[in-house]
Enzyme design. Structure first.
Site, PDB file in Angstrom:
ATOM      1  N   VAL A  75     -26.267   1.506   2.823  1.00 11.74           N
ATOM      2  CA  VAL A  75     -27.716   1.318   1.407  1.00 11.74           C
ATOM      3  C   VAL A  75     -28.195   2.748   3.141  1.00 11.74           C
ATOM      4  CG1 VAL A  75     -30.006   0.067   1.072  1.00 11.74           C
ATOM      5  CG2 VAL A  75     -27.620  -0.245   0.106  1.00 11.74           C
TER       6      VAL A  75
ATOM      7  N   ARG B 242     -31.276 -19.569   0.507  1.00 11.31           N
ATOM      8  CA  ARG B 242     -31.259 -19.593  -0.365  1.00 11.31           C
ATOM      9  C   ARG B 242     -32.754 -20.708  -0.877  1.00 11.31           C
ATOM     10  NH1 ARG B 242     -25.850 -22.129  -0.327  1.00 11.31           N
ATOM     11  NH2 ARG B 242     -24.975 -20.231  -1.579  1.00 11.31           N
TER      12      ARG B 242
ATOM     13  N   ARG C 160     -16.652 -21.686  -6.735  1.00 14.53           N
ATOM     14  CA  ARG C 160     -18.151 -22.945  -7.398  1.00 14.53           C
ATOM     15  C   ARG C 160     -17.810 -23.078  -8.739  1.00 14.53           C
ATOM     16  NH1 ARG C 160     -24.339 -21.519  -7.027  1.00 14.53           N
ATOM     17  NH2 ARG C 160     -23.902 -19.881  -4.899  1.00 14.53           N
TER      18      ARG C 160
ATOM     19  N   ASP D  59     -25.762 -14.039  -9.152  1.00 13.02           N
ATOM     20  CA  ASP D  59     -26.561 -14.199 -10.653  1.00 13.02           C
ATOM     21  C   ASP D  59     -27.622 -14.536  -9.596  1.00 13.02           C
ATOM     22  OD1 ASP D  59     -25.079 -13.079 -12.199  1.00 13.02           O
ATOM     23  OD2 ASP D  59     -23.788 -14.579 -12.829  1.00 13.02           O
TER      24      ASP D  59
ATOM     25  N   ASP E  83     -17.291 -15.094  -5.489  1.00 11.42           N
ATOM     26  CA  ASP E  83     -16.525 -16.471  -6.239  1.00 11.42           C
ATOM     27  C   ASP E  83     -16.162 -15.286  -7.807  1.00 11.42           C
ATOM     28  OD1 ASP E  83     -17.620 -18.231  -5.267  1.00 11.42           O
ATOM     29  OD2 ASP E  83     -19.374 -18.310  -5.720  1.00 11.42           O
TER      30      ASP E  83
ATOM     31  N   GLY F 239     -25.234 -16.595  -0.402  1.00 11.03           N
ATOM     32  CA  GLY F 239     -24.145 -17.440   0.065  1.00 11.03           C
ATOM     33  C   GLY F 239     -23.442 -16.089   0.355  1.00 11.03           C
TER      34      GLY F 239
ATOM     35  N   ARG G 151      -1.096 -34.328  -0.020  1.00 11.18           N
ATOM     36  CA  ARG G 151      -1.676 -34.742   0.891  1.00 11.18           C
ATOM     37  C   ARG G 151      -2.864 -33.178   0.634  1.00 11.18           C
ATOM     38  NH1 ARG G 151       0.759 -37.725   3.182  1.00 11.18           N
ATOM     39  NH2 ARG G 151       0.869 -37.659   5.462  1.00 11.18           N
TER      40      ARG G 151
ATOM     41  N   THR H 246     -20.123 -11.486  -4.033  1.00  6.02           N
ATOM     42  CA  THR H 246     -20.113 -12.798  -3.843  1.00  6.02           C
ATOM     43  C   THR H 246     -18.448 -13.118  -3.981  1.00  6.02           C
ATOM     44  OG1 THR H 246     -19.832 -15.534  -5.488  1.00  6.02           O
ATOM     45  CG2 THR H 246     -20.659 -12.679  -6.806  1.00  6.02           C
TER      46      THR H 246
ATOM     47  N   ASP I  18     -17.874 -14.142  -9.803  1.00  2.00           N
ATOM     48  CA  ASP I  18     -18.377 -14.355 -11.605  1.00  2.00           C
ATOM     49  C   ASP I  18     -19.766 -14.327 -12.098  1.00  2.00           C
ATOM     50  OD1 ASP I  18     -19.860 -14.791  -9.070  1.00  2.00           O
ATOM     51  OD2 ASP I  18     -19.726 -18.057 -10.169  1.00  2.00           O
TER      52      ASP I  18
ATOM     53  N   HIS J 208     -15.042 -23.334   3.903  1.00  2.82           N
ATOM     54  CA  HIS J 208     -16.106 -21.859   4.614  1.00  2.82           C
ATOM     55  C   HIS J 208     -15.067 -21.055   5.577  1.00  2.82           C
ATOM     56  CE1 HIS J 208     -19.161 -24.705   3.956  1.00  2.82           C
ATOM     57  NE2 HIS J 208     -19.848 -23.636   2.924  1.00  2.82           N
TER      58      HIS J 208
HETATM   59  P1  ADP Z   1     -26.357 -15.882  -5.821  1.00  2.00           P
HETATM   60  O1  ADP Z   1     -26.783 -15.207  -6.072  1.00  2.00           O
HETATM   61  O2  ADP Z   1     -25.209 -16.675  -4.652  1.00  2.00           O
HETATM   62  O3  ADP Z   1     -25.471 -16.886  -7.637  1.00  2.00           O
HETATM   63  P2  ADP Z   1     -28.019 -18.994  -5.555  1.00  2.00           P
HETATM   64  O4  ADP Z   1     -27.758 -19.043  -7.073  1.00  2.00           O
HETATM   65  O5  ADP Z   1     -27.812 -19.613  -4.955  1.00  2.00           O
HETATM   66  O6  ADP Z   1     -26.949 -17.724  -5.027  1.00  2.00           O
HETATM   67  O7  ADP Z   1     -29.556 -17.751  -5.608  1.00  2.00           O
HETATM   68  C1  ADP Z   1     -29.398 -17.152  -4.478  1.00  2.00           C
HETATM   69  C2  ADP Z   1     -31.457 -17.429  -4.413  1.00  2.00           C
HETATM   70  O8  ADP Z   1     -31.591 -16.039  -5.703  1.00  2.00           O
HETATM   71  C3  ADP Z   1     -31.907 -18.398  -4.563  1.00  2.00           C
HETATM   72  O9  ADP Z   1     -32.575 -19.035  -3.095  1.00  2.00           O
HETATM   73  C4  ADP Z   1     -33.669 -17.801  -4.850  1.00  2.00           C
HETATM   74  O10 ADP Z   1     -34.447 -17.730  -4.243  1.00  2.00           O
HETATM   75  C5  ADP Z   1     -32.867 -17.098  -6.012  1.00  2.00           C
HETATM   76  N1  ADP Z   1     -33.233 -17.051  -7.317  1.00  2.00           N
HETATM   77  C6  ADP Z   1     -32.562 -17.790  -7.742  1.00  2.00           C
HETATM   78  N2  ADP Z   1     -32.534 -17.851  -9.215  1.00  2.00           N
HETATM   79  C7  ADP Z   1     -33.887 -17.456  -9.246  1.00  2.00           C
HETATM   80  C8  ADP Z   1     -34.675 -17.697 -10.352  1.00  2.00           C
HETATM   81  N3  ADP Z   1     -34.326 -18.554 -11.203  1.00  2.00           N
HETATM   82  N4  ADP Z   1     -35.951 -16.354 -10.106  1.00  2.00           N
HETATM   83  C9  ADP Z   1     -36.422 -16.487  -9.359  1.00  2.00           C
HETATM   84  N5  ADP Z   1     -35.655 -16.010  -8.070  1.00  2.00           N
HETATM   85  C10 ADP Z   1     -34.331 -16.906  -8.019  1.00  2.00           C
HETATM   86  O1  F6P Z   2     -20.966 -18.928  -3.626  1.00  2.00           O
HETATM   87  C1  F6P Z   2     -19.992 -18.477  -2.649  1.00  2.00           C
HETATM   88  C2  F6P Z   2     -19.796 -20.288  -2.904  1.00  2.00           C
HETATM   89  O2  F6P Z   2     -19.150 -20.420  -1.565  1.00  2.00           O
HETATM   90  C3  F6P Z   2     -18.975 -20.818  -3.287  1.00  2.00           C
HETATM   91  O3  F6P Z   2     -17.774 -20.880  -3.840  1.00  2.00           O
HETATM   92  C4  F6P Z   2     -19.370 -22.924  -3.334  1.00  2.00           C
HETATM   93  O4  F6P Z   2     -19.512 -22.750  -4.098  1.00  2.00           O
HETATM   94  C5  F6P Z   2     -20.627 -22.389  -2.229  1.00  2.00           C
HETATM   95  O5  F6P Z   2     -20.850 -20.575  -2.006  1.00  2.00           O
HETATM   96  C6  F6P Z   2     -20.990 -23.278  -1.471  1.00  2.00           C
HETATM   97  O6  F6P Z   2     -21.596 -22.775  -0.745  1.00  2.00           O
HETATM   98  P1  F6P Z   2     -23.114 -23.557   0.989  1.00  2.00           P
HETATM   99  O7  F6P Z   2     -22.535 -22.329   1.829  1.00  2.00           O
HETATM  100  O8  F6P Z   2     -24.158 -23.741   0.263  1.00  2.00           O
HETATM  101  O9  F6P Z   2     -21.360 -24.765   1.550  1.00  2.00           O
END
Ligand code: ADP
Ligand code: F6P
Length: 324
Positions: free
Chosen positions: A27, A76, A175, A107, A131, A15, A248, A129, A133, A254
């Site tokens: 960077v 993703r 999330r 993560d 979040d 995200g 309500r 992020t 988290d 987003h």
């Molecule tokens: P975030 O980085 O915000 O936690 P995601 O969990 O959607 O978001 O991960 C982002 C991208 O990182 C995924 O779409 C994938 O391409 C890559 N990724 C996630 N988990 C793994 C993993 N275990 N091994 C390799 N790539 C990963």
């Molecule tokens: O990780 C950021 C976040 O905005 C979360 O708070 C939420 O659960 C998720 O991404 C939403 O993802 P998407 O943009 O795919 O709807």
């Protein structure tokens, strides 16, 4: 001695979050200041696999520090979760001369970075992020802007909720984590805060609290509900039926992820971006930049991913006392 790196890559993944551009800019410019070449990888790991790679110079990041979203775009990518996808990604980095890579994301994105590091690409993760988290850090790029955006939106809902003497359930993102909900709950003076980490599903207790507050003369009842609990619309219907108070639901969605980053997000993201380049220059790999106990530090990604984070119990406790 570690081999001197000449070319680095940068990508944003998962995200988007306000402040990612400030980090990207830092960077690029800190790398150029030290004589490194920079390649921008578009659309996260998906763009890496598609070889959507551009040369970046100082002007590539002009007029971006104040912008929300990510100029590198994000995605993703399921293919990158596979060993074949990761190998292909590392080979593409090598083909383009990318010896070091900065990955801005959460993560999930760090797990991808960890895999690339194991395949010989020096990788550094930056926590990006809304979040908050990520366990190893007290700050993530975008959280500050997101909670400020949500807070302003909730203030507006509160105005109309008070005028109509209603109950309002406002659902915020995060999330499975409740940090945005907790911070908005405190900042907006919510009567109830529902966090995935703490909610016991006792809706009757919630209903009793709404009735009690009405008796105490409160004109509105604001419930901040975290996305990880969800179901705000059906909850509102049940609360209205049980209390007789118009209820309500508003799901902020987003809009919380967009907008110009706050000063804090711009400055912290800039420091983290520059820090990532310095780690690569020192020959470091498989590290994540963090802000911990008031300092910018770095952790091994494996260590960082193994850490656990929980809601601050004191903050949660006082949030209840402040809502009387
Ligand atoms: P975030 O980085 O915000 O936690 P995601 O969990 O959607 O978001 O991960 C982002 C991208 O990182 C995924 O779409 C994938 O391409 C890559 N990724 C996630 N988990 C793994 C993993 N275990 N091994 C390799 N790539 C990963
Ligand atoms: O990780 C950021 C976040 O905005 C979360 O708070 C939420 O659960 C998720 O991404 C939403 O993802 P998407 O943009 O795919 O709807």
């Amino acid at each position: 001695m570690a081999k001197e790196i000449k070319t680095i890559g940068i990508l944003t993944s998962g995200g988007d979050a306000p402040g990612m551009n400030a980090a990207t800019r830092a960077v690029v410019r800190n790398a150029i200041a030290h004589g490194l070449k920079v390649k921008g990888i578009m659309k996260g790991y998906q763009g890496l696999l598609n070889e959507e790679i551009i040369d970046m110079d100082a002007r590539s990041v002009s007029d971006t520090i104040q912008k929300g979203g990510t100029i590198l775009y994000t995605a993703r990518c399921a293919e990158f979760r596979t060993p074949e996808g990761q190998k292909k990604g590392a080979d593409i980095c090598k083909k383009h001369g990318i010896e070091g890579l900065v990955v801005i994301g959460g993560d999930g994105s760090f797990q991808g970075a960890q895999k690339l590091a194991a395949l010989g690409i020096n990788t550094i993760g930056l926590p990006g992020t809304i979040d908050l988290d990520i366990a190893c850090t007290d700050y993530t790029i975008g959280f500050d802007t997101a909670v400020n955006t949500a807070m302003e939106a909730i203030d507006k809902v509160r105005d109309t909720s008070t005028s109509h003497e209603r109950c309002s359930i406002i659902e915020v993102m995060g999330r499975n984590a409740g940090y945005i909900a907790l911070w908005c709950g405190i900042a907006n003076g919510a009567e109830d805060i529902l966090l995935p980490e703490r909610y016991d599903n006792d809706e009757q207790k919630l209903i009793n609290n709404i009735i009690q507050n009405r008796k105490k003369g409160k004109k509105h009842h604001i419930i901040i509900n975290a996305e990880g609990i969800g179901h705000s619309t059906s909850m509102a219907k049940r609360i209205e039926a049980a209390t007789g108070i118009e209820t309500r639901a508003t799901i902020l969605g987003h809009m919380q992820r967009g907008g110009s980053p706050t000063c804090k997000d711009r400055v912290y993201a800039s420091i983290m971006g520059a820090y990532a380049v310095d780690l690569l220059r020192e020959g470091k790999s498989n590290r994540v930049v963090a802000y911990k106990n008031g300092k910018f530090v770095d952790f091994d990604i494996d260590e960082a991913l193994a850490m656990k984070k929980d809601i601050d119990e004191y903050q949660y406790t006082i949030s209840k006392n402040l809502a009387r």
